[in-house]
Design a protein around this motif. Structure first.
Motif, short mmCIF file in Angstrom:
data_model
loop_
_atom_site.label_atom_id
_atom_site.label_comp_id
_atom_site.label_asym_id
_atom_site.label_seq_id
_atom_site.Cartn_x
_atom_site.Cartn_y
_atom_site.Cartn_z
N UNK A 47 0.82 -1.18 -0.28
CA UNK A 47 0.19 0.36 0.09
C UNK A 47 0.99 1.09 0.43
N UNK A 48 1.82 1.24 0.86
CA UNK A 48 3.65 2.34 0.93
C UNK A 48 3.03 2.52 -0.66
N UNK A 49 3.84 1.55 -0.80
CA UNK A 49 4.55 1.52 -2.38
C UNK A 49 3.86 2.10 -4.06
N UNK A 90 -5.05 0.82 7.86
CA UNK A 90 -4.05 1.82 7.53
C UNK A 90 -3.12 1.39 7.63
N UNK A 91 -2.48 1.54 6.56
CA UNK A 91 -1.26 1.48 5.88
C UNK A 91 -0.27 1.92 7.47
N UNK A 92 -0.50 3.62 7.26
CA UNK A 92 0.77 4.80 7.90
C UNK A 92 0.45 3.99 9.58
N UNK A 99 3.85 1.81 11.29
CA UNK A 99 4.25 2.65 12.49
C UNK A 99 4.33 1.78 14.12
N UNK A 152 0.99 1.14 15.11
CA UNK A 152 -0.32 1.22 16.00
C UNK A 152 -1.05 0.89 15.93
N UNK A 184 7.35 10.97 11.96
CA UNK A 184 6.93 9.02 11.54
C UNK A 184 5.77 9.76 10.77
N UNK A 185 4.75 9.88 11.37
CA UNK A 185 3.22 10.54 11.19
C UNK A 185 3.42 12.04 10.00
N UNK A 205 4.48 10.27 6.70
CA UNK A 205 3.42 9.31 5.99
C UNK A 205 1.93 10.79 5.52
N UNK A 246 0.22 8.42 2.85
CA UNK A 246 -0.49 7.53 3.24
C UNK A 246 -1.79 7.62 4.87
N UNK A 247 -1.77 9.77 4.51
CA UNK A 247 -2.66 9.30 6.09
C UNK A 247 -2.97 10.83 5.34
N UNK A 252 9.61 5.76 -0.33
CA UNK A 252 10.20 5.85 0.22
C UNK A 252 10.40 4.99 1.00
N UNK A 286 12.45 3.00 4.68
CA UNK A 286 11.67 2.64 5.77
C UNK A 286 12.83 2.42 6.97
#
Lengths: 844, 222
Positions: free
Chosen positions: A288-290, A378-380, A384, A386, B47-48, B51, B56-57, B89, B91
């Motif tokens: 998803x991030x990519x 939720x990818x982020x 993380x 979370x 990081x937030x 993203x 991503x968010x 990205x 990481x």
């Protein structure tokens, strides 16, 4: 998308063969149970069609009569001859009987006895048939026998008829007959067959060949009009209507159980996909991030699951063929006795193709929700960390457990309503089957739903090892998976309990019914009592005459049975007994059951025919007879399960006025005063009137029938074994996948000092706990399912049996299921015990 | 001209019953070819912010503009397309797909974009990061430095305008970390890629043209 799916989904499958195997097995097990029904039905149709083709030769049509034995008036032949478009019409007597290798041999060999005249040359070619020789042939002349049958029966062999045995010593043989009905053919001259098999002036079939250029459908329509609605015009490959009785009760019951098996398989696939998606949450987040599209994620998951479903479905097709064997064998024993046609499993590509389609659809449907969940991740948050699973909360789903229990009880109520007042209303059978399906599903789901709740209570017990406590805690905090495993384990235990209880119930019902009906009398026959009423191996008139003068016999009562109708769903079994005793009276559902009024032409009908034709006391029933439709007045409806509830009881005089003189499948001897039934039965057996003659008192008869019915449960035991396999796969796959998902936690336990052996025992404890809790809970759910079936099965089979709960079957099969589950837990336990501590604590 | 602009960004998260404010009115500007380092204590929202910058968010308030396009107005599909074609990205924990080879991991963004031929570009990048000899190896067979180089190659394969690196040297020893940083700086100087890098590493931050400090969800230039 294809390349992405190959890289991300199919590649993963190659690297995780065990997971693939488990998912495939889950689908395969569920599909095989459902497809087994298809294979059985298809095998029956195929066997009947093959038989029809072999018997009929070049004739595509056959005319059958109002009754299964001699139901066609011979005068119909003239009508057929006169019908435009008929090139040849060949009359045939077609009797189902037994052959034996010697007069005293115990082994019954099914034989199809045909009676033909010289018209047969129109089909087989001229062979110099002499009509006069046929007409003057004597009953003692040996028939023409298939070579293979002659070899099988041997020089001392004989063929039973309704007037006694016919030896085949010196019988001419014909190898061409080996290709018909498996080579179990004997051919008599038509007039001889009509005498030997009690069909005076009657036939069983007229095979018709159309004239060149005449369409089969057109000719069929003409013949249907010409021969009258009480006779039937069928294709040669159509199944004999009577054969449908075999499937009548079996299919709905097995169908319900198979739907349940598919539901379990779907839940297992859902579970497997959910866990698999969850395990690769991280990978999916990276994709998803990519910039991976949602259709890449969802499509890849669906493709992967579809492949598993496809392979599982094909495997299910193979399993269906295997499972179909005992079921088909059971059906075949019935069809051989009833219509003379054995059934064998036909191996075709169809179950594999259908299994593949069904497996793919089920797997895709089961994967849809987890795939969608993956798409919405939720990818982020995942990247993380979370979005960690809340591993501390343990939602106890009490409401769910209660809801399903209430629903199950409600469904039980529906079953009760469905059987009320004899289930005479048309809506009742459907409501009953729906009620059973709903009750079974809800009881099993409830069993699973209560499992984590019960385990939580068990977890509070003192004196537990750390392994046991942790194992129970693992099960409690994952109520969904625990429920699935408990349900999968409960299913085979419940099935075994229900089978054993039904066997006991049927046994008691049979004993009660037979004992009541036959008490004080001796049953005499030449064949076994169960499903043999259509066999042309009746008690001969000579034997009856000898019994009438036998010392100690006060009276001999003949019985008769005629299966009428030529459409599968419109069969009616008409039966009679001379001088019915008061104990023959069955529980009355509507009207009266006055045996005396039978002599006045007023019949009693069973619940099945009453429901189908809306009959009540005072109704008029149209019976198919060889000479046309015959209206009879209905006196009442009673609980008669014969012919799956489609039975009509008349007086002997009325039956013979409608269908002509009938041979007796059995006669009842009333002992003279001072003679006990047991003594009379023993005396008859000793007298050796006929080597085949059986004489049974009521208890002896009850035992024999009960044993015969038990044998028909073989297919259900095969189903129960299949469910044990599903339980094994369910527990193995779930524990294995959960171990993968919890590897961080397991690594932590190892890091803080839990020994490898203890880690392994923790997983085994989970298996034991699942086995035990499944056993405990099935006491309630299995009992509920039994009651549901006990209410509804009588609607399908016609017989109402008492409630019998064989509760010891639950702990017995609970132990078996627990052993299976523990076996399934061994591999996950081993893997858990060997968890890589450092690697998994560094897991991202 | 600003390639990336964050205006008044606010973002919070719920942890159980508690509302945590990760970013509270953050403004940031990054030009094409620029290199900005973002430093701050753990849990400060670095990081937030990264993203959010990569789509991503979505922020609770404020705007994120990439080449004057407001990311919050784009659909999930459009944002995914941006990440495939215009954003790379990198990481801290590499996030390579364990079942794919190095070459397959590198080409993944192109595959996701439906590209049919990727060999030339993948080979070029593997050469550039010094992993040509490891193309057919799985991530599990690589060292930390090799994995991060593979991740950088993956981030660069689609020739992105913006590179977002989250602690790219956080899991590496200092020598390897230095090599990785050199690779990233090379990308900035030679290709004109904008780089927004989150780091704890002071020496890594020094290589940036601009260092921003994030504390308690607020940004200040150091």
């Amino acid at each position: 998308m294809t390349r992405a799916a190959r890289l991300l989904n199919l590649r993963r499958m190659r690297r995780q063969p065990l997971r693939v195997v488990l998912a495939v097995l889950a689908v395969g097990a569920g599909i095989s149970l459902a497809m087994a029904i298809f294979v059985v039905s298809a095998s029956m149709s195929s066997s009947f069609a093959k038989f029809g083709r072999s018997i009929a030769g070049p004739a595509p049509l056959r005319i059958v009569g109002a009754a299964s034995r001699g139901g066609l008036d011979q005068r119909v032949l003239d009508t057929v001859d006169r019908t435009p478009g008929v090139a040849a019409a060949v009359p045939v007597v077609q009797a189902v009987t037994y052959g034996h290798t010697s007069p005293t041999s115990k082994q019954d060999i099914g034989v199809l006895a045909l009676g033909v005249d010289c018209r047969i040359e129109a089909f087989v070619g001229r062979f110099g048939c002499d009509p006069q020789a046929l007409a003057s042939a004597s009953d003692s002349t040996a028939p023409l026998v298939a070579s293979s049958l002659a070899r099988r029966l041997g020089p001392q062999g004989e063929i039973r008829t309704d007037v006694g045995p016919v030896p085949i010593a010196g019988a001419p043989t014909q190898a061409r007959l080996d290709g018909i009905a498996g080579g179990r053919i004997a051919v008599f001259p038509l007039p001889v067959a009509q005498r030997l098999f009690a069909r005076p002036g009657a036939l069983d079939v007229i095979y018709v060949k159309p004239a060149p250029g005449v369409s089969v459908d057109v000719l069929r329509a003409r013949l249907t009009k010409a021969v009258g609605g009480w006779n039937g015009v069928l294709r040669s490959t159509d199944a004999p209507p009577a054969a449908s009785l075999a499937l009548g009760a079996f299919l709905p019951i097995f169908g319900m159980l198979s739907i349940f098996a598919i539901a379990i398989a779907a839940v297992l696939v859902y579970d497997t996909v959910s866990l698999s998606v969850e395990e690769r949450r991280h990978d999916l987040a990276v994709v998803g991030a990519l910039g991976g599209r949602s259709r890449t994620i969802i499509g890849g998951t669906m493709l992967e699951t579809g492949v598993l479903g496809l392979v599982g479905g094909i495997l299910g097709g193979a399993g269906a063929l295997f499972l179909a064997r005992p079921i088909t064998a059971s059906m075949s024993s019935f069809t051989t006795r009833f219509v003379g046609i054995p059934v064998t499993v036909q191996t075709t590509p169809t179950p594999f193709v259908l299994g593949a389609v069904l497996g793919t659809l089920i797997a895709a449907a089961a994967a849809w929700w987890p795939a969608r969940r993956a798409m919405r991740m939720d990818v982020a948050a995942e990247l993380s960390n979370r979005q960690m699973r809340d591993e501390t909360a343990a939602p106890v789903r009490l409401k769910r457990a209660i809801a399903f229990t209430v629903l199950a009880c409600g469904a039980l109520g529906v079953c009760w309503l469905a059987q009320r007042n004899g289930a005479l209303a048309p809506w009742q059978p459907i409501a009953g089957q729906l009620g059973v399906a709903l009750a079974s599903t809800c009881f099993i789901v409830a069993c699973g739903a209560w499992a984590p709740i019960v385990l939580r209570a068990a977890g509070r017990m003192r004196r537990q090892t750390a392994a046991t406590r942790l194992g129970l805690a693992n099960l409690v905090r994952d109520p969904g998976r625990t429920a699935t495993m408990a349900a999968a384990v409960g299913a085979p235990i419940a099935t075994a309990f229900i089978i054993v209880s039904f066997v006991a119930s049927i046994h008691d019902g049979v004993v009660h019914g037979i004992t009541r009906g036959y008490t004080g009398q001796v049953r005499v026959a030449t064949v076994d009592p169960n499903n043999t009423a259509n066999l042309d191996s009746m008690v001969s008139p000579q034997v009856i005459a000898r019994l009438r003068s036998f010392p100690g016999v006060a009276r001999v009562d003949r019985t008769a049975f005629v299966l009428t109708g030529h459409e599968t769903k419109k069969l009616v079994g008409v039966k009679a007994i001379e001088h019915p005793e008061p104990q023959w009276r069955l529980p009355v559902l509507n009207g009266t059951g006055d045996l005396g009024r039978l002599q006045q032409g007023e019949v009693m009908v069973g619940p099945g025919v009453a429901r189908r034709l809306h009959l009540r006391a005072g109704s008029t029933l149209q019976l198919d007879t060889p000479r046309g439709f015959a209206p009879v007045r209905v006196q009442g409806v009673w609980q008669d399960g014969d012919t799956n509830g489609q039975a009509v009881t008349t007086s002997m005089a009325q039956l013979e006025s409608l269908y002509g003189p009938q041979p007796s499948p059995e006669v009842l001897l009333k002992p003279a005063p001072g003679v006990s039934p047991a003594a009379l039965a023993a005396a008859v057996r000793r007298a050796g009137i006929d080597p085949r003659l059986q004489a049974q008192t009521a208890p002896e008869l009850a035992t024999r029938i009960s044993r015969s019915i038990n044998a028909q449960f073989a297919s259900f035991w095969a189903l129960q074994r299949g469910l044990l396999l599903v339980a094994f796969v369910a527990v193995l796959s779930t524990l294995l996948l959960v171990a993968v998902q919890r590897r961080r936690e397991l690594a932590l336990l190892a890091a803080v000092g839990m020994a490898p052996g203890e880690l392994g025992r923790m997983v085994v404890a989970e298996g034991v706990a699942i086995g035990v809790v499944g056993t405990v809970l099935v006491t309630g759910s299995g009992t509920g399912m039994y009651f549901a079936l006990n209410q509804v099965v009588p609607i399908l089979v016609g017989f109402k049996d008492p409630v019998r709960l064989v509760l010891p079957a639950i702990p017995l099969w609970g132990v078996v299921a627990t052993v299976v589950v523990v076996a399934a837990a061994l591999l996950p336990a081993w893997r858990t015990a060997h968890v890589e501590v450092v690697e998994n604590l560094q897991y991202e | 001209m600003s390639l990336l602009r964050l205006e008044g960004i606010r973002k919070g998260f719920r942890r159980g019953r508690e509302e945590v404010v990760a970013l509270d009115g953050v403004d940031l500007c990054l030009d094409a070819g620029g290199f900005t380092a973002l430093v701050g204590p753990s849990g400060s929202g670095k990081s937030t912010l990264l993203h959010l910058s990569g789509g991503l968010d979505k922020p609770d308030a404020g705007r994120i503009l990439l080449d004057d396009r407001d990311l919050s107005t784009l659909s999930a599909g459009d944002r995914a397309q941006l990440r495939r074609r215009r954003i790379g990205f990198v990481f801290q924990f590499f996030h390579l797909i364990p079942t794919l080879t190095v070459a397959e991991n590198v080409e993944l963004p192109l595959v996701l974009d439906g590209a049919r031929k990727t060999n030339g570009r993948v080979g070029e990048l593997l050469d550039r990061v010094g992993l040509a000899h490891r193309a057919d190896h799985l991530p599990g067979e690589l060292s930390g430095g090799e994995m991060q180089r593979a991740a950088i190659a993956r981030a660069l394969v689609a020739r992105p305008q913006l590179l977002l690196a989250d602690e790219p040297t956080g899991n590496l020893d200092s020598a390897t970390g230095g090599e990785i940083l050199d690779l990233l700086c090379q990308q900035v100087s030679e290709e004109g890629t904008a780089l927004l890098m989150v780091t704890h590493d002071v020496s890594a931050a020094r290589k940036a043209k601009q260092v921003l400090h994030l504390r308690d969800g607020r940004l200040a230039e150091k």
